[in-house]
Scaffold this active site. Structure first.
Site, PDB file in Angstrom:
ATOM      1  N   ARG A  60      -3.018  22.896  10.025  1.00 32.91           N
ATOM      2  CA  ARG A  60      -2.959  21.840   9.139  1.00 32.91           C
ATOM      3  C   ARG A  60      -1.611  20.905   8.706  1.00 32.91           C
ATOM      4  O   ARG A  60      -1.949  19.497   8.114  1.00 32.91           O
ATOM      5  CB  ARG A  60      -3.337  22.425   7.664  1.00 32.91           C
ATOM      6  CG  ARG A  60      -3.343  21.789   6.568  1.00 32.91           C
ATOM      7  CD  ARG A  60      -4.088  22.875   5.488  1.00 32.91           C
ATOM      8  NE  ARG A  60      -4.121  23.776   5.188  1.00 32.91           N
ATOM      9  CZ  ARG A  60      -3.018  24.744   4.966  1.00 32.91           C
ATOM     10  NH1 ARG A  60      -1.443  24.552   4.801  1.00 32.91           N
ATOM     11  NH2 ARG A  60      -2.675  26.188   4.950  1.00 32.91           N
ATOM     12  N   TYR A 114     -10.099  -1.842  -6.421  1.00 31.22           N
ATOM     13  CA  TYR A 114     -11.135  -1.412  -6.103  1.00 31.22           C
ATOM     14  C   TYR A 114     -11.764  -0.105  -6.329  1.00 31.22           C
ATOM     15  O   TYR A 114     -10.622   0.215  -6.863  1.00 31.22           O
ATOM     16  CB  TYR A 114     -10.654  -0.418  -4.566  1.00 31.22           C
ATOM     17  CG  TYR A 114     -11.540  -0.204  -3.544  1.00 31.22           C
ATOM     18  CD1 TYR A 114     -12.179  -0.306  -2.841  1.00 31.22           C
ATOM     19  CD2 TYR A 114     -11.400   1.307  -2.975  1.00 31.22           C
ATOM     20  CE1 TYR A 114     -13.298  -0.554  -2.164  1.00 31.22           C
ATOM     21  CE2 TYR A 114     -12.108   1.694  -2.411  1.00 31.22           C
ATOM     22  CZ  TYR A 114     -13.073   1.310  -1.959  1.00 31.22           C
ATOM     23  OH  TYR A 114     -13.771   1.657  -1.239  1.00 31.22           O
ATOM     24  N   ASP A 186      -1.815  -1.183  -2.817  1.00 30.41           N
ATOM     25  CA  ASP A 186      -3.239  -0.943  -2.492  1.00 30.41           C
ATOM     26  C   ASP A 186      -2.731  -1.874  -0.930  1.00 30.41           C
ATOM     27  O   ASP A 186      -3.207  -3.270  -1.479  1.00 30.41           O
ATOM     28  CB  ASP A 186      -4.103  -0.820  -2.897  1.00 30.41           C
ATOM     29  CG  ASP A 186      -5.745  -0.428  -1.683  1.00 30.41           C
ATOM     30  OD1 ASP A 186      -5.200  -1.136  -0.436  1.00 30.41           O
ATOM     31  OD2 ASP A 186      -6.829   0.511  -2.455  1.00 30.41           O
ATOM     32  N   LYS A 211     -10.200   0.892   7.872  1.00 29.03           N
ATOM     33  CA  LYS A 211     -10.479  -0.756   7.992  1.00 29.03           C
ATOM     34  C   LYS A 211      -9.831  -1.130   9.400  1.00 29.03           C
ATOM     35  O   LYS A 211     -10.118  -1.451  10.746  1.00 29.03           O
ATOM     36  CB  LYS A 211      -9.768  -1.551   6.488  1.00 29.03           C
ATOM     37  CG  LYS A 211     -10.148  -1.269   4.986  1.00 29.03           C
ATOM     38  CD  LYS A 211     -11.819  -1.291   5.486  1.00 29.03           C
ATOM     39  CE  LYS A 211     -12.324  -0.090   4.065  1.00 29.03           C
ATOM     40  NZ  LYS A 211     -11.908  -0.414   2.635  1.00 29.03           N
TER      41      LYS A 211
HETATM   42  C1  LIG Z   1     -11.730   0.565   2.172  1.00 30.40           C
HETATM   43  C2  LIG Z   1     -11.133   0.227   1.198  1.00 30.40           C
HETATM   44  C3  LIG Z   1     -10.370   1.521   0.119  1.00 30.40           C
HETATM   45  C4  LIG Z   1     -11.043   2.943   0.305  1.00 30.40           C
HETATM   46  O1  LIG Z   1     -11.036   3.037   2.191  1.00 30.40           O
HETATM   47  P1  LIG Z   1     -12.218   4.405   2.190  1.00 30.40           P
HETATM   48  O2  LIG Z   1     -11.528   4.923   3.971  1.00 30.40           O
HETATM   49  O3  LIG Z   1     -13.322   3.677   3.509  1.00 30.40           O
HETATM   50  O4  LIG Z   1     -11.843   5.789   2.023  1.00 30.40           O
HETATM   51  C5  LIG Z   1      -9.364   1.736  -0.767  1.00 30.40           C
HETATM   52  N1  LIG Z   1      -8.940   1.035  -1.287  1.00 30.40           N
HETATM   53  C6  LIG Z   1      -9.252  -0.602  -0.135  1.00 30.40           C
HETATM   54  C7  LIG Z   1      -8.655  -2.001  -0.612  1.00 30.40           C
HETATM   55  C8  LIG Z   1     -10.127  -0.580   0.415  1.00 30.40           C
HETATM   56  O5  LIG Z   1     -11.062  -2.842   0.891  1.00 30.40           O
END
Ligand SMILES: *Cc1c(COP(=O)(O)O)cnc(C)c1O
Length: 400
Positions: A60, A114, A186, A211
């Site tokens: 873990r 988001y 973010d 992403k």
């Molecule tokens: C897609 C996204 C997330 C979440 O990511 P996941 O891996 O899909 O949970 C968070 N912040 C932004 C800006 C995003 O585009």
């Protein structure tokens, strides 16, 4: 802060995280699949228990496969103490917030965040007694006017999801720091290559690695990188919630990272070409792209960012949702689906207005979000041109 930062980002992403003790000389850190780690003696087990971080202890807590990716991401953020990995970007947002907030605190959350981040505030933080107040993405230094006695943290996302406002991150961080308030961002759109957030004053920076870090639409992954004052609490919270990333997914993240610089520069070039072309089409009312002067907060992008990436939006010149559906359904080179950051182009209908509370959002027509992949931009433009010409011919698209 460390020597790796003396070289260019393109060079750094190649070497980052590939420590000899982890790779054993193999170019890529191998995939270590593990739950139990065996010790030679009870004394060795006890020694590991006394300092369980960054050593083989229990599955873990990770293995060199995960440590290598975490170390690489830390290396891209000068001033950072460390990085924790998560099974998704949403999990990363959740853990970052829970590591700084406690009942009675107030969180200032950017209105353009988001949507699942907003839902986390409403559905998890609020019942815990943590209040969220939403603020205008263009607030800048005026954020200080919102600070209250119990304001504990400011969360930024720049550019904003769906609407792409670029925030004045240094001004917000300076105002927060003066009051001992923690800052989080973010940073998924820019990644540390185009916006090293910690260098701009942020305390905790979050990536949906799903992403651009993974970059191939085949794994879910998140990360939080923190300054020394906040890293221990982040690590503790993460361990207590039992967060773990599969080694195979971490290896996909590391593989993606090696080509991040070259991919981002191609996404940038393709997206700019498409965005500038869209601005000339009569079926388009407005393009929301941080590198174009028409984008709210563009001056902050120009001052602070090293580049732009593949995600932006445009408003159609009038028309309704049915016209938007026809436009998107008719495209040949754009997939229809959630997420972004892979090699492929995507088109998505998005509606920011109902998910705003501090600000009003309105455009001349329905909004389409595009992710520009690594295809030839001329093919994408030809595809969009066919669709937008049809839209204009329908009559609804003529600019007044
Ligand atoms: C897609 C996204 C997330 C979440 O990511 P996941 O891996 O899909 O949970 C968070 N912040 C932004 C800006 C995003 O585009």
């Amino acid at each position: 802060m460390n020597d790796e930062n003396d070289v260019r980002p393109a060079t750094r992403v190649i070497a980052a995280g590939r420590r000899k003790e982890w790779t054993q000389g193999v170019v890529n850190t191998p995939v270590w699949r593990a739950s139990t780690i065996l010790f030679d003696t009870v004394a060795d087990l006890r020694a590991a228990n006394a300092s369980p971080n960054d050593r083989l202890y229990y599955g873990r807590r990770g293995t060199p496969t995960q440590w290598s990716l975490a170390d690489a991401l830390t290396g891209l953020e000068p001033g950072a103490a460390g990085t924790m990995l998560y099974p998704s970007g949403v999990a990363a947002v959740a853990m970052a917030l829970l590591s700084v907030l406690k009942p009675g605190d107030e969180l200032l959350m950017v209105d353009s965040t988001y949507e699942p981040t907003r839902a986390f505030c409403r559905n998890v933080l609020a019942p815990m007694g943590i209040a969220t107040r939403f603020y205008d993405p263009l607030a800048g230094a005026a954020i200080a006017d919102l600070f209250q006695e119990n304001t504990r943290a400011v969360f930024m996302e720049s550019p904003g999801s769906l609407t792409f406002e670029v925030q004045d991150v240094p001004a917000i961080c300076a105002a927060a720091k003066a009051r001992g308030i923690v800052t989080l961002i973010d940073n998924t759109w820019a990644t540390p290559l185009f916006f090293p957030a910690i260098g701009h004053g942020v305390d905790l920076t979050i990536l949906a690695c799903t992403k651009y870090i993974v970059g191939h639409s085949d794994a879910m992954l998140g990360s939080v990188t923190a300054v020394p004052e906040h890293f221990e609490a982040l690590r503790r919270t993460t361990h207590q919630f039992g967060q773990h990333v599969a080694p195979d997914d971490a290896a996909l993240g590391s593989r993606g990272l090696r080509t991040l610089d070259v991919r981002l520069r191609q996404h940038q070039a393709g997206a700019l070409e498409v965005a500038r072309w869209l601005e000339t089409h009569p079926g388009v009312a407005r393009v929301f792209h941080p590198a174009l002067p028409t984008c709210p907060g563009h001056e902050h992008w120009r001052r602070d960012f090293r580049g732009s990436t593949g995600l932006f939006a445009f408003a159609m010149a009038g028309g309704d949702d049915a016209a938007r559906v026809r436009l998107i359904d008719g495209l040949d080179h754009f997939g229809i689906g959630f997420s972004w950051g892979g090699f492929e182009s995507l088109a998505l209908p998005v509606d920011p207005a109902p998910i705003r509370s501090a600000t009003k959002w309105q455009a001349a027509g329905p909004l389409v979000r595009l992710h520009i992949g690594l295809e030839g931009p001329a093919d994408l433009i030809a595809d969009l041109e066919r669709g937008l010409d049809r839209f204009v011919a329908e009559g609804a698209g003529a600019k007044a």
